[in-house]
Structures are given as C-alpha cells and as structure tokens.
Design an enzyme around this catalytic site. Structure first.
Site, mmCIF file in Angstrom:
data_model
loop_
_atom_site.group_PDB
_atom_site.id
_atom_site.type_symbol
_atom_site.label_atom_id
_atom_site.label_comp_id
_atom_site.label_asym_id
_atom_site.label_seq_id
_atom_site.Cartn_x
_atom_site.Cartn_y
_atom_site.Cartn_z
ATOM 1 N N HIS A 82 36.480 6.576 -40.907
ATOM 2 C CA HIS A 82 35.177 7.174 -40.604
ATOM 3 C C HIS A 82 35.378 8.306 -39.616
ATOM 4 C CE1 HIS A 82 30.807 6.919 -40.921
ATOM 5 N NE2 HIS A 82 30.785 7.367 -39.675
ATOM 6 N N ASP A 161 21.312 0.477 -39.222
ATOM 7 C CA ASP A 161 21.886 1.826 -39.065
ATOM 8 C C ASP A 161 21.182 2.830 -39.979
ATOM 9 O OD1 ASP A 161 23.768 3.714 -37.948
ATOM 10 O OD2 ASP A 161 24.656 3.768 -39.942
ATOM 11 N N ARG A 168 17.705 9.059 -35.086
ATOM 12 C CA ARG A 168 18.502 9.725 -34.039
ATOM 13 C C ARG A 168 18.669 11.191 -34.356
ATOM 14 N NH1 ARG A 168 23.774 7.033 -34.324
ATOM 15 N NH2 ARG A 168 24.452 8.524 -32.777
ATOM 16 N N SER A 183 26.449 2.561 -34.397
ATOM 17 C CA SER A 183 26.223 3.108 -35.730
ATOM 18 C C SER A 183 27.482 3.043 -36.598
ATOM 19 C CB SER A 183 25.749 4.563 -35.584
ATOM 20 O OG SER A 183 25.825 5.239 -36.796
ATOM 21 N N LYS A 187 28.317 -0.345 -39.526
ATOM 22 C CA LYS A 187 28.402 -0.193 -40.986
ATOM 23 C C LYS A 187 29.829 -0.395 -41.490
ATOM 24 C CE LYS A 187 27.822 4.887 -40.978
ATOM 25 N NZ LYS A 187 27.089 5.067 -39.735
HETATM 26 N N1 URA Z 1 28.773 8.912 -37.660
HETATM 27 C C1 URA Z 1 27.997 7.802 -37.730
HETATM 28 O O1 URA Z 1 28.029 7.077 -38.710
HETATM 29 N N2 URA Z 1 27.193 7.535 -36.718
HETATM 30 C C2 URA Z 1 27.130 8.291 -35.608
HETATM 31 O O2 URA Z 1 26.401 7.957 -34.716
HETATM 32 C C3 URA Z 1 27.944 9.431 -35.539
HETATM 33 C C4 URA Z 1 28.760 9.732 -36.588
#
Ligand code: URA
Length: 446
Positions: A82, A161, A168, A183, A187
């Site tokens: 990620h 999320d 956000r 966040s 996930k």
């Molecule tokens: N990527 C995400 O999934 N969440 C964030 O808060 C920032 C980047």
C-alpha cells in the site's frame, strides 16, 4: 455517552477509551452519528493526535467494522503493498499482476483519490466495466484462481474506512498520522494477509512533504502493524516530482500497460521492482532483494505480468478490448500544451500542485459526490534535471469537461522551476527501508 461529549474530549486533548471509539465508529456506520459530527471528531484528532494505544484501538475497530478475510484453506503467503499516496503513482496496477505472476497471492484492497493524490480504484474503474465492488466470496475465488484481485472497501469489508476516507478527503483531515494508520492498516488487515509492504512517499507530492515527517509516519505504520503481529516493512521513495510521465486515470493506466509490457518510464519500473522484491522476500520467495528484482524483471520483459493483468481485467468484468487496443478509448475533448517560456534546466517541480490541478481538470473529486472525468490528465514531458528550450512543451493537458483556460495554463507552468544550470543534487528515488528495528539505506536494489 454522546457524540458531542466524545468530540469535546478529543478537542480538549484527552485520550479516548476503547468504548468511546467503538461507540463513535459504530454509531456513525448505523447513521446515528452524522457526517458533521464525524468531521468534527476527525478535525479534533487532526489537531490533538492520538496515543499509540488509541491508534491501535482505532485500527482494530475499523478493521472489525466488516469481515476479515479468512485464507486458512489456501496454503501459500498472501502479501500486499500500500502506498501513502503520490502523484502519478500507478505502481499497484503493475505490482499486483507482477507479484501474482511470481507465484505470490495478492489480495489487494485499495482506495480512491485522496486530496491531491490519485487512487488505484479510480484508475481501475477508468477501464470500461472493471468492477472493484466484488462480494467477498468472488474476491477470494479470484485470488485463489488468478493470484490477485483488486477491490475497494465495501459494506462488507472495512466499511468504516470506506465512509471515513471519503469524508477526510472533503474535510482536509488527510494529514494525520493516527488517521492514516487506521485507514491503511484496517483495510490491509481486513484482507487477512500475512505480510505488508508499505510505500511511504517523501517530497512535495507526498502526504507529508518533509523527510522527517514521512519517516515518522513510516515508523508509526510499522509499529502499529507490529501490534497486530503483521510483518510489515516500509520503503521510502521520492515524490518530489510525479512518478513517470502520466498523471490522471486512464492516462496512468496506459502508462502501466507500457511497464507491464517491459517498457515505460524507468522510475516507475524501478519503484515497482523494489516493492515487488520486498513482497517476494516477505513471502519467503527470495533471500535478498537483488535476487527478488532478478526474479521479477523477466516477468515484465517476457509478457507474463501483462498476461496476468489481462486475466485480472477479464475476471473483474473489465472490457479487455480497451486494454489491448487503448486507441479505442474515447478521446479527450480538449488538449492543450503548456510550453516553457525560457531556456534552461528543470530544477524543481511542484508535484502537489500538479496533483491538485489534475484534480481540478476533472481527474479527482472536489466533493464526495463529484464524478471523475477518466480522460482528464497530464503528460509531463520534462522532469527534474532535463534541459528545456523556450517554446518546448513542458506538459500536455487533456480533459473532456471545461477546457483548460489561460489562467489554468499559467498555473501549470508555474509548477516548474527553470534554472540556468541543472540542480546540484537530485533526490534519490529509493531512499530508505524501515522496519520495527529502524531504518537503513537500500543501495542493493538500485
Ligand atoms: N492511503 C489510505 O488508504 N489512507 C490514508 O489515510 C492515506 C493513504
């Protein structure tokens, strides 16, 4: 306990208890707490922060707001990556099929565009028909059969999320370490993975521009993940200019095709190979990073990763004819070149502003309800260190909504600093590798 009391407690810098966080998240999901109250809490967290224990609690409650995928029936490592978000960052589109082609399962839950940064889901959905909202049984089946599947947060998987992420973005509360940890990790843990590679971006196009702040974020992310026994490493890479040349949705997908076919921009290829090598290492498929890169490179060059990508698109109901023949895609209604006004060298690019302008061009959302123009985007013709001559194109803009006007063109041009000499130093593309034991440089994978 009321929402107002909890907001006030955080506003005054106090620590929230597990039952307060739990109440707030669940009441928000059932509609008892309104968007404006959640927005107020997010802003309070933005200013007051959260302790480590609060962050871990928030992450767990967000993860458990939906199902955690169970892979106990499927032997073999499940590993994901990620990114904290960047401009022109199309790496996930390449990495998932590439690592799956190397024999590692990649169950990937991604996000949409956030602030000035693009999102993998929007990019994938620019492929006509591509479905990122698959039910969990189908998600599991595709990971099992193909090796990778890319979906978004749904009502069944990490709904907290899904809702909070969009809020956000619209309330300027993205740059908060506990909210980012909650966040990203909620996930990723809902995917039921064994290990995670994080790509933390550093530079003016990143969530945190400053290298120290980016490293602090990386440290919090790996420590929070460690509290759940999720093996995690973070690779810090440069985001002081867009990655590759394409910024937008369909334009980035097309650039990803080039890399998947063995070509494409070197910086995109290099970051992808480094992250992929880390994923192979965490999966126990390689002993060191360089041999991981050596395993992956041929899969880009011989078409194996590309074939895997086609398989994924087909399985997720995408129309592969647009992937095989991108010229079929609807052409943007407007194109405009932004030309240099002086001779010299590009010494800096304001990647954050490029991302923001790209969003205004239609590639992202100003509000939660906005529709994305998939044809909107930019091609960056000159990168840091490149020589330019007056009149040469710096950027080509394209879109199908409002045509970009003179003011917009000036704003794009002012993202480029042109000096009389090349910059004395350039940021390293791959900067540091960080795990729970600390940070180290990673010269071995360059
Ligand atoms: N990527 C995400 O999934 N969440 C964030 O808060 C920032 C980047």
């Amino acid at each position: 306990m009321t929402a107002r009391e909890i907001i006030q407690k955080k506003r005054d810098g106090k620590t929230l208890t597990e039952s307060e966080i739990n109440f707030f998240i669940h009441a928000y999901l059932t509609g008892e707490i309104a968007d404006y109250q959640m927005s107020a809490l997010l802003m309070a967290i933005y200013f007051q922060g959260m302790s480590f224990d609060e962050t871990v609690t928030l992450t767990r409650i967000m993860r458990d707001s939906g199902e955690v995928v169970d892979w106990s029936h499927l032997p073999g490592a499940k590993v994901d990556k990620h990114s904290t978000g960047g401009v022109g960052d199309k790496v996930s589109l390449i990495l998932a099929p590439l690592v799956a082609a190397a024999g590692v399962y990649v169950p990937m839950i991604s996000g949409r565009g956030l602030g000035h940064t693009g999102g993998t889901l929007d990019k994938l959905e620019s492929i006509p028909g591509f479905n990122t909202r698959l039910p969990i049984p189908r998600f599991k089946k595709l990971v099992e059969e193909i090796g990778a599947c890319l979906i978004g947060q749904t009502e069944a998987i990490c709904p907290a999320d899904r809702r909070i992420y969009a809020l956000r973005d619209a309330t300027a509360t993205v740059q908060s370490i506990p909210l980012i940890c909650g966040s990203i990790l909620s996930k990723k843990m809902a995917e039921g993975i064994d290990a995670l590679v994080l790509n933390v971006k550093v530079g003016n196009g990143a969530i945190f521009e400053d290298a120290g702040a980016a490293e602090k974020l990386a440290t919090h992310l790996v420590r929070t993940a460690a509290a759940f026994n999720l093996r995690t490493v973070a690779l810090l890479t440069d985001m002081s200019q867009p990655l590759g040349a394409a910024v937008g949705n369909w334009v980035e997908v097309c650039e990803a095709f080039d890399v998947l076919k063995g070509g494409g921009p070197q910086d995109v290829r290099q970051v992808t190979l480094a992250l992929g090598a880390l994923m192979l290492q965490l999966a126990g498929k390689t002993k060191d990073l360089q041999s991981g890169v050596n395993q992956l490179r041929p899969l880009l060059d011989d078409g194996a990763a590309w074939q895997k990508f086609l398989e994924i698109v087909k399985a997720q109901q995408g129309d592969t004819s647009f992937v095989e023949y991108p010229e079929k895609y609807p052409a943007p209604k407007h194109r405009r070149e932004v030309k240099a006004e002086a001779d010299g060298y590009v010494t800096a690019i304001n990647a954050r502003e490029i991302g923001r302008l790209c969003m205004l061009l239609g590639a992202g959302r100003k509000t939660v309800e906005d529709k994305v123009d998939y044809t909107a985007g930019m091609f960056i013709h000159k990168k840091i260190g490149d020589r330019v001559r007056r009149g040469e194109p710096l950027v080509t803009l394209q879109s199908s909504g409002q045509p970009p006007d003179d003011e917009f063109e000036r704003a794009v041009r002012s993202c480029f600093t042109i000096g009389t000499r090349p910059p004395a130093t350039a940021s390293r593309l791959i900067q540091k590798l960080l795990d729970v034991n600390g940070a180290r440089s990673v010269s071995e994978i360059e």
